[in-house]
Design a protein around this motif. Structure first.
Motif, mmCIF file in Angstrom:
data_model
loop_
_atom_site.group_PDB
_atom_site.id
_atom_site.type_symbol
_atom_site.label_atom_id
_atom_site.label_comp_id
_atom_site.label_asym_id
_atom_site.label_seq_id
_atom_site.Cartn_x
_atom_site.Cartn_y
_atom_site.Cartn_z
ATOM 1 N N LYS A 1 -5.318 0.953 -2.895
ATOM 2 C CA LYS A 1 -6.066 1.226 -4.136
ATOM 3 C C LYS A 1 -6.988 0.087 -4.552
ATOM 4 N N GLU B 1 0.494 0.308 5.567
ATOM 5 C CA GLU B 1 -0.694 1.141 5.773
ATOM 6 C C GLU B 1 -0.751 1.659 7.209
ATOM 7 N N ILE C 1 -6.711 3.866 2.839
ATOM 8 C CA ILE C 1 -6.940 2.539 2.247
ATOM 9 C C ILE C 1 -5.960 2.299 1.096
ATOM 10 N N LEU D 1 -17.254 -2.024 6.528
ATOM 11 C CA LEU D 1 -17.152 -0.574 6.326
ATOM 12 C C LEU D 1 -17.676 0.202 7.525
ATOM 13 N N HIS E 1 -15.058 1.554 -0.984
ATOM 14 C CA HIS E 1 -14.945 2.813 -0.237
ATOM 15 C C HIS E 1 -15.454 4.038 -0.981
ATOM 16 N N TYR F 1 -8.180 -8.233 6.939
ATOM 17 C CA TYR F 1 -8.862 -9.531 7.012
ATOM 18 C C TYR F 1 -8.127 -10.422 7.998
ATOM 19 N N MET G 1 2.172 -7.593 -3.549
ATOM 20 C CA MET G 1 2.543 -8.535 -2.499
ATOM 21 C C MET G 1 1.262 -8.991 -1.816
ATOM 22 N N GLY H 1 2.596 -5.199 3.297
ATOM 23 C CA GLY H 1 1.544 -4.298 2.809
ATOM 24 C C GLY H 1 0.677 -3.782 3.958
ATOM 25 N N HIS H 2 0.297 -4.689 4.858
ATOM 26 C CA HIS H 2 -0.498 -4.262 6.021
ATOM 27 C C HIS H 2 0.322 -3.325 6.905
ATOM 28 N N ILE I 1 -9.122 -1.392 -2.742
ATOM 29 C CA ILE I 1 -10.437 -1.379 -2.095
ATOM 30 C C ILE I 1 -11.115 -0.005 -2.194
ATOM 31 N N HIS J 1 -3.474 4.737 -0.948
ATOM 32 C CA HIS J 1 -2.062 4.446 -1.228
ATOM 33 C C HIS J 1 -1.941 3.318 -2.239
ATOM 34 N N GLY J 2 -0.726 3.185 -2.777
ATOM 35 C CA GLY J 2 -0.474 2.136 -3.763
ATOM 36 C C GLY J 2 -0.035 0.845 -3.095
ATOM 37 N N TRP J 3 0.550 -0.009 -3.884
ATOM 38 C CA TRP J 3 0.921 -1.345 -3.409
ATOM 39 C C TRP J 3 2.422 -1.510 -3.306
ATOM 40 N N TRP J 4 2.823 -2.297 -2.349
ATOM 41 C CA TRP J 4 4.159 -2.861 -2.364
ATOM 42 C C TRP J 4 4.120 -4.054 -3.280
ATOM 43 N N ILE K 1 -9.492 -2.092 7.871
ATOM 44 C CA ILE K 1 -9.324 -3.169 8.859
ATOM 45 C C ILE K 1 -8.918 -4.425 8.100
HETATM 46 N N1 MSP Z 1 -10.729 -6.320 5.051
HETATM 47 C C1 MSP Z 1 -10.590 -5.509 3.889
HETATM 48 C C2 MSP Z 1 -10.703 -4.040 4.220
HETATM 49 C C3 MSP Z 1 -11.975 -3.636 4.904
HETATM 50 S S1 MSP Z 1 -11.959 -1.954 5.312
HETATM 51 C C4 MSP Z 1 -13.506 -1.633 5.826
HETATM 52 C C5 MSP Z 1 -9.227 -5.765 3.257
HETATM 53 N N2 MSP Z 1 -8.312 -6.365 4.036
HETATM 54 S S2 MSP Z 1 -6.833 -6.751 3.562
HETATM 55 O O1 MSP Z 1 -6.225 -7.387 4.699
HETATM 56 O O2 MSP Z 1 -6.866 -7.477 2.351
HETATM 57 O O3 MSP Z 1 -6.099 -5.404 3.261
HETATM 58 C C6 MSP Z 1 -5.997 -4.421 4.262
HETATM 59 C C7 MSP Z 1 -5.295 -3.203 3.709
HETATM 60 O O4 MSP Z 1 -3.947 -3.566 3.372
HETATM 61 C C8 MSP Z 1 -5.942 -2.669 2.429
HETATM 62 O O5 MSP Z 1 -6.047 -1.267 2.464
HETATM 63 C C9 MSP Z 1 -4.999 -3.105 1.350
HETATM 64 O O6 MSP Z 1 -4.954 -2.237 0.247
HETATM 65 C C10 MSP Z 1 -3.663 -3.087 2.097
HETATM 66 N N3 MSP Z 1 -2.708 -3.949 1.432
HETATM 67 C C11 MSP Z 1 -2.746 -5.306 1.294
HETATM 68 N N4 MSP Z 1 -1.709 -5.691 0.500
HETATM 69 C C12 MSP Z 1 -0.997 -4.595 0.115
HETATM 70 C C13 MSP Z 1 0.235 -4.392 -0.543
HETATM 71 N N5 MSP Z 1 0.897 -5.367 -1.129
HETATM 72 N N6 MSP Z 1 0.737 -3.133 -0.534
HETATM 73 C C14 MSP Z 1 0.146 -2.099 0.141
HETATM 74 N N7 MSP Z 1 -0.999 -2.264 0.771
HETATM 75 C C15 MSP Z 1 -1.727 -3.421 0.553
HETATM 76 O O7 MSP Z 1 -9.040 -5.389 2.119
#
Ligand code: MSP
Length: 514
Positions: free
Chosen positions: A253, A24, A251, A231, A260, A12, A292, A20-21, A255, A282-285, A10
């Motif tokens: 990587k 996912e 999720i 969580l 988790h 933030y 990012m 990135g969001h 977190i 998964h990995g990151w953009w 979920i």
């Molecule tokens: N709120 C927590 C998660 C709580 S889950 C019980 C959080 N939020 S977040 O907004 O920072 O990230 C949400 C999801 O987006 C995470 O799984 C995170 O890894 C993913 N991404 C955030 N930036 C990302 C990239 N640049 N690339 C790929 N995914 C990334 O963490």
């Protein structure tokens, strides 16, 4: 029917969604749609993480109440899901009563069981990361790494969850469930982390320091640590549906360890609940080699890419480009390369030719294939091979390879058309040429139908549109749709469909920036 429960992290609710969001959500949606196509009944949960320091701080900055702030941000994430055609069946907000009640019930239960105790805590606290730091977090020169922001020493009474007590159980669980984490090498990283003794987890924050959270039921002057709260969303959303445990928590990587892979299974186990069946990590953009992220620099606004290129081109790019588990650099240039060469020129071209030639040479009614020569045999053999690989690749989350194989088949179909040259056959009245012409029309249309069936979970709207212009309504069994057949005999096709228009040059040079 098998039920399949999958979740995203979920997000933030402290800023707008970025690529990135979006990734996912799209990745999880592709899995959810694939499972539905395989016959499962899918419950798909996503949502927003709305408590904690960061959210409180962002609301203050805007001079509005936290609730009003999260209402606004959560609406943005919900709008993103709709725009990306995410097929989630629920959206949870951690400020909803249904969630808060479950968190409080669980806290009370753990407290009554003696799993939570009160103690004095002295330590270095990072406001940005909302966590106490340890000596090992310091840099060699004694200072704290930049990512922690401002760090200050505090002493306070707090509540602790007995994490340490379950360390051996968790190690045992990981060893006896080698597929708990995908990709597998991440499971080894968790076991490596567990070689060091765990500390109990501080799960409270005094109200003076943080107001915006769920009050502890046994100490109302404290709020719950945001990770402990967040969580539990995966469970609170389905508590009355009997769907726990989840098949996958998807999720990023960042977190995995510890939230988790350590807190989460232990929290559940302490409550007498099973851990999720698996975590998909998964990995990151990246941009310029770095994650990012809004806090560290510029981000790509997914909506501007969707507005410019359409939702399916965006979904296609994310899934085609990223090998699940690894990182990937985002560039507009690479986006355009895939858009132009794979979607516009390859798939788009096949659509145009099929519709155009069926209209010109068969009055828009697809004929039956009459001839099977090497050209047809080769294309069908390639499909047989591609078809056999598709489901196993998707089951193993190798969607990028499944798409690649499908596109190889589309390329081969375009090459088949070049070879048959129906535009030449159409000029001949010889019966053999006419039979070949009908065969080539039927073959290209069938190949197109199969390719878009194979892409259905990635580009659902495009698949619907192409089936519609082919005058075709797919049956309910997706796997049966993947067999080469004569399903389009007599179908009435539309004369044209514009799918992936050329981007306008000025927009193509500067899209995507938020
Ligand atoms: N709120 C927590 C998660 C709580 S889950 C019980 C959080 N939020 S977040 O907004 O920072 O990230 C949400 C999801 O987006 C995470 O799984 C995170 O890894 C993913 N991404 C955030 N930036 C990302 C990239 N640049 N690339 C790929 N995914 C990334 O963490």
């Amino acid at each position: 029917m098998k039920s399949f429960y999958i979740t995203t992290a979920i997000d933030y609710a402290n800023g707008s969604p970025h690529l990135g969001h979006a990734y996912e959500k799209v990745l999880t949606d592709v899995i959810a749609r694939f499972r539905r196509q395989m016959g499962d009944t899918v419950h798909f949960l996503t949502g927003t993480d709305e408590h904690g320091q960061k959210v409180q701080a962002s609301a203050r900055k805007q001079g509005i109440e936290p609730q009003a702030y999260v209402d606004k941000v959560s609406a943005e994430f919900q709008a993103l899901c709709a725009r990306l055609e995410i097929s989630n069946t629920d959206f949870i907000r951690t400020t909803e009563p249904r969630h808060k009640q479950v968190v409080r019930d669980i806290l009370q239960k753990l407290f009554d069981q003696g799993e939570i105790y009160e103690a004095e805590y002295r330590g270095f606290y990072s406001t940005r990361q909302e966590q106490f730091l340890q000596e090992k977090d310091r840099l060699p020169d004694g200072s704290w790494p930049e990512i922690f922001g401002e760090v200050s020493e505090i002493v306070e009474k707090n509540y602790f969850f007995r994490l340490k007590k379950y360390q051996e159980w968790l190690i045992e669980h990981l060893n006896s469930h080698p597929d708990f984490i995908f990709p597998k090498y991440r499971q080894k990283q968790v076991l490596e982390f567990l070689k060091e003794p765990l500390n109990d987890l501080c799960i409270s924050r005094p109200r003076e320091r943080l107001e915006w959270g769920i009050a502890l039921p046994f100490a109302e002057n404290y709020v719950t640590y945001v990770w402990f709260d967040a969580l539990l969303n995966y469970y609170s959303a389905v508590v009355d549906k009997g769907l726990w445990p989840a098949d996958f928590n998807v999720i990023g990587k960042d977190i995995l360890v510890p939230p988790h892979a350590v807190y989460w299974p232990i929290m559940l186990h302490a409550c007498g609940l099973p851990p999720p069946k698996a975590l998909l990590v998964h990995g990151w953009w990246l941009q310029g080699g770095a994650k990012m992220s809004k806090s560290t620099g510029e981000v790509v606004n997914p909506l501007s890419l969707v507005d410019q290129f359409g939702v399916d081109a965006f979904r296609y790019f994310l899934i085609r480009e990223m090998n699940v588990g690894q990182d990937s650099e985002f560039t507009v240039e690479q986006f355009l390369v895939r858009y132009n060469s794979e979607l516009a020129n390859n798939l788009g071209n096949l659509v145009n030719r099929t519709l155009n030639m069926a209209t010109r040479f068969a009055a828009g009614v697809l004929p039956a294939a009459e001839v099977t020569e090497d050209a047809e045999r080769e294309l069908q053999a390639l499909w047989t091979k591609t078809h056999a690989e598709l489901v196993p690749l998707c089951e193993g989350f190798q969607f990028h390879t499944a798409i690649e194989r499908t596109m190889v088949f589309v390329t081969a179909t375009n090459a088949y058309i070049e070879k048959r040259a129906p535009w030449k056959l159409g000029k001949s009245e010889a019966p053999a040429d006419q039979a070949l012409l009908r065969t080539s029309l039927a073959t290209m249309a069938e190949a197109l139908r199969l390719a878009v069936a194979a892409l259905q979970h990635v580009t659902p709207s495009t698949t619907v549109k192409i089936n519609a212009v082919l005058g075709y309504t797919p049956g309910p069994d997706w796997r049966a749709e993947l067999a080469w057949g004569a399903k389009l005999n007599g179908a009435k096709v539309a004369p044209a469909l514009v799918l992936f228009p050329r981007p306008t040059p000025p927009a193509a040079t500067a899209p995507g920036k938020a």
